[in-house]
Design a protein around this motif. Structure first.
Motif, short mmCIF file in Angstrom:
data_model
loop_
_atom_site.label_atom_id
_atom_site.label_comp_id
_atom_site.label_asym_id
_atom_site.label_seq_id
_atom_site.Cartn_x
_atom_site.Cartn_y
_atom_site.Cartn_z
N VAL A 80 38.09 33.78 52.10
CA VAL A 80 38.83 35.05 52.05
C VAL A 80 38.02 36.11 52.79
N THR A 81 38.64 37.27 52.98
CA THR A 81 37.93 38.37 53.62
C THR A 81 37.00 39.05 52.61
N LEU A 82 36.05 39.81 53.13
CA LEU A 82 35.13 40.54 52.26
C LEU A 82 35.86 41.58 51.41
N PRO A 83 36.81 42.36 51.97
CA PRO A 83 37.57 43.27 51.10
C PRO A 83 38.30 42.52 49.98
N THR A 84 38.83 41.33 50.27
CA THR A 84 39.53 40.56 49.25
C THR A 84 38.58 40.16 48.12
N LEU A 85 37.36 39.77 48.45
CA LEU A 85 36.39 39.43 47.41
C LEU A 85 36.16 40.60 46.47
N LEU A 86 35.96 41.79 47.05
CA LEU A 86 35.75 42.97 46.21
C LEU A 86 36.99 43.31 45.40
N ARG A 110 28.97 38.76 51.97
CA ARG A 110 29.66 38.27 53.17
C ARG A 110 29.76 36.75 53.14
N ASP A 111 28.64 36.10 52.81
CA ASP A 111 28.63 34.63 52.78
C ASP A 111 29.49 34.10 51.64
N ALA A 132 41.13 34.42 44.11
CA ALA A 132 40.81 35.10 45.36
C ALA A 132 41.85 34.80 46.43
N ARG A 133 42.34 33.55 46.46
CA ARG A 133 43.38 33.21 47.44
C ARG A 133 44.67 33.98 47.15
N ASP A 134 45.04 34.10 45.86
CA ASP A 134 46.25 34.86 45.50
C ASP A 134 46.11 36.33 45.88
N VAL A 135 44.93 36.89 45.59
CA VAL A 135 44.69 38.29 45.94
C VAL A 135 44.73 38.46 47.45
N ASN A 136 44.19 37.50 48.18
CA ASN A 136 44.19 37.57 49.64
C ASN A 136 45.61 37.63 50.19
N VAL A 137 46.50 36.79 49.63
CA VAL A 137 47.89 36.77 50.07
C VAL A 137 48.57 38.10 49.74
N ALA A 138 48.35 38.58 48.49
CA ALA A 138 48.98 39.84 48.08
C ALA A 138 48.47 41.01 48.93
N THR A 197 45.92 51.61 39.57
CA THR A 197 44.55 51.99 39.91
C THR A 197 44.39 51.88 41.42
N PHE A 198 43.36 52.55 41.94
CA PHE A 198 43.23 52.75 43.38
C PHE A 198 41.88 52.20 43.86
N PHE A 199 41.89 51.72 45.11
CA PHE A 199 40.72 51.02 45.64
C PHE A 199 40.57 51.30 47.13
N THR A 200 39.35 51.57 47.54
CA THR A 200 39.04 51.76 48.96
C THR A 200 37.82 50.91 49.31
N PHE A 201 37.92 50.23 50.42
CA PHE A 201 36.82 49.39 50.92
C PHE A 201 36.23 50.03 52.16
N ILE A 202 34.91 50.21 52.18
CA ILE A 202 34.21 50.75 53.34
C ILE A 202 33.46 49.60 54.00
N PRO A 203 33.86 49.18 55.20
CA PRO A 203 33.21 48.03 55.83
C PRO A 203 31.81 48.35 56.33
#
Length: 395
Positions: free
Chosen positions: A218-224, A210-211, A282-288, A312-318
């Protein structure tokens, strides 16, 4: 029993309906969600039954059956006025007949030693997605306490709004976006192989990632997602990646408490230099990712069906909503990779699910030739290494 008329489906419900329409009969059960809810000490089975019945009164998706139409996109939902709660035990592998009765059942399991009852719930994904099951559990506990939660939005209201003239332009734009992104990445021939499932217990605490996300802006999902992209490029050698993320489609405050199936898969295109700095990537991924989520609601019958072998497929569980009030661990734990039994053969042939609380866990499922246990272990180790590096660099 009389019903309250029939109504169209939300785009999320339609997406699930379309997926079910092409699924082999032996795989229909794979959309069943198997849940266990705790109850406070001293709770009786009768109190649990009353709370579950009140839950069905409160949420229309627990009183809904589905009627097929000649036009596959014209399927209708019929909301029953009275709750039908089936308290008989069942197996997660028992498929629901969506036209026969509401697609859920629940029963109370009391330990042999007379301890506190637990509630087992089986519910079909068309009735509740991942966010919705958390709402149901929260409302169940509120009703058990005797509280009265605020009125809930209904799927049929959302479905009607999604067919309004105002919303139509948004659906068209989302369909155009989806077609453009998918066409931008050439398909790579994929042959399916045996399923391999594994979970990387990274040992990285929730607070650390988170930190790190906050430090990167960026958001936490974006980091992952960023680390996922890096691992894909590193292991495949392809700098451009077509990613599909599961969108909860709950950015609108009016639907955040909706119990239904809202989720739809949305594509995004990312190019990555795996040896480049993390922050700009990370910024580019955040925008996309943000652009993709803006197009998360689309008519699944107005676009080509999702090719689960393309990209490929991705799911984020907050983290749970009450995570801030629950002291989370701060010390890292030893990392390990656990191989899991195969489950749910329908859907994506390359898929990663990221959970972040209380520690980051990465569950990977692959059904592609060339991916055995060594390749899966390499991918999860690579992704864990990259995430650890990001956390250390941000500290």
């Amino acid at each position: 029993m009389h019903n309250s008329g029939d109504h169209p489906l939300t785009m999320g419900q339609l997406s699930m309906w379309r997926a079910l329409s092409v699924r082999p009969p032996e795989q229909l059960w794979e959309s069943n969600l198997d849940l266990t809810w705790s109850t406070p000490a001293g709770t009786t089975e009768e109190q649990v039954r009353q709370a579950l019945t009140a839950l069905a009164v409160r949420h229309e998706s627990l009183r809904t059956v589905y009627r097929a139409a000649d036009d596959p996109g014209g399927v209708r939902q019929v909301v029953l006025p009275d709750p039908i709660v089936r308290f008989t035990e069942a197996s997660v592998r028992d498929p629901f007949d969506l036209a026969d009765a509401p697609a859920w059942r629940a029963w109370v399991r009391t330990p042999d030693d007379g301890g506190t009852p637990q509630v087992r719930v089986l519910i079909h994904h068309i009735a509740a997605d991942g966010a919705a099951v958390r709402i149901l559990e929260s409302d169940f506990h509120a009703l058990l306490r005797g509280d009265r939660p605020a009125d809930a939005p209904t799927p049929r209201e959302v479905a009607e709004r999604q067919r309004s003239d105002v919303f139509r332009a948004k659906l068209v734009a989302a369909g155009d976006y989806r077609r453009r992104i998918v066409a931008a990445v050439p398909k790579v021939p994929v042959s399916r192989g045996p399923m391999v499932r594994a979970c990387a217990h990274t040992g990285i605490p929730y607070g650390a990632v988170r930190d790190t996300a906050r430090q990167l802006g960026v958001t936490l999902p974006t980091l992952l997602l960023t680390v996922y992209v890096q691992a894909l490029v590193t292991t495949t050698g392809r700098p451009d990646q077509l990613l599909w993320q599961l969108s909860s489609n709950r950015m609108d405050p009016t639907v955040r408490r909706l119990v239904s199936s809202m989720t739809q898969l949305v594509p995004m295109l990312v190019e990555c230099d795996p040896d480049g700095p993390l922050r700009p990537l990370a910024r580019d991924v955040n925008v996309a990712a943000a652009r993709a989520l803006q197009h998360g609601v689309y008519d699944p019958f107005a676009v080509e069906a999702t090719d689960f072998d393309h990209g490929t497929f991705f799911t984020f569980i907050p983290a749970p909503a009450d995570a801030a009030a629950d002291p989370a661990p701060s010390d890292p734990e030893p990392r390990r990779i656990e191989f899991l039994a195969p489950r749910a053969h329908s859907g994506a042939s390359f898929y990663v699910l990221a959970e972040v609380y209380p520690y980051v866990q990465l569950t990977m499922r692959v059904m592609r030739s060339g991916y055995g246990r060594p390749e899966v272990e390499r991918f999860l180790s690579t992704m864990t290494d990259l995430l650890l590096r990001a956390v250390k660099d941000a500290a």
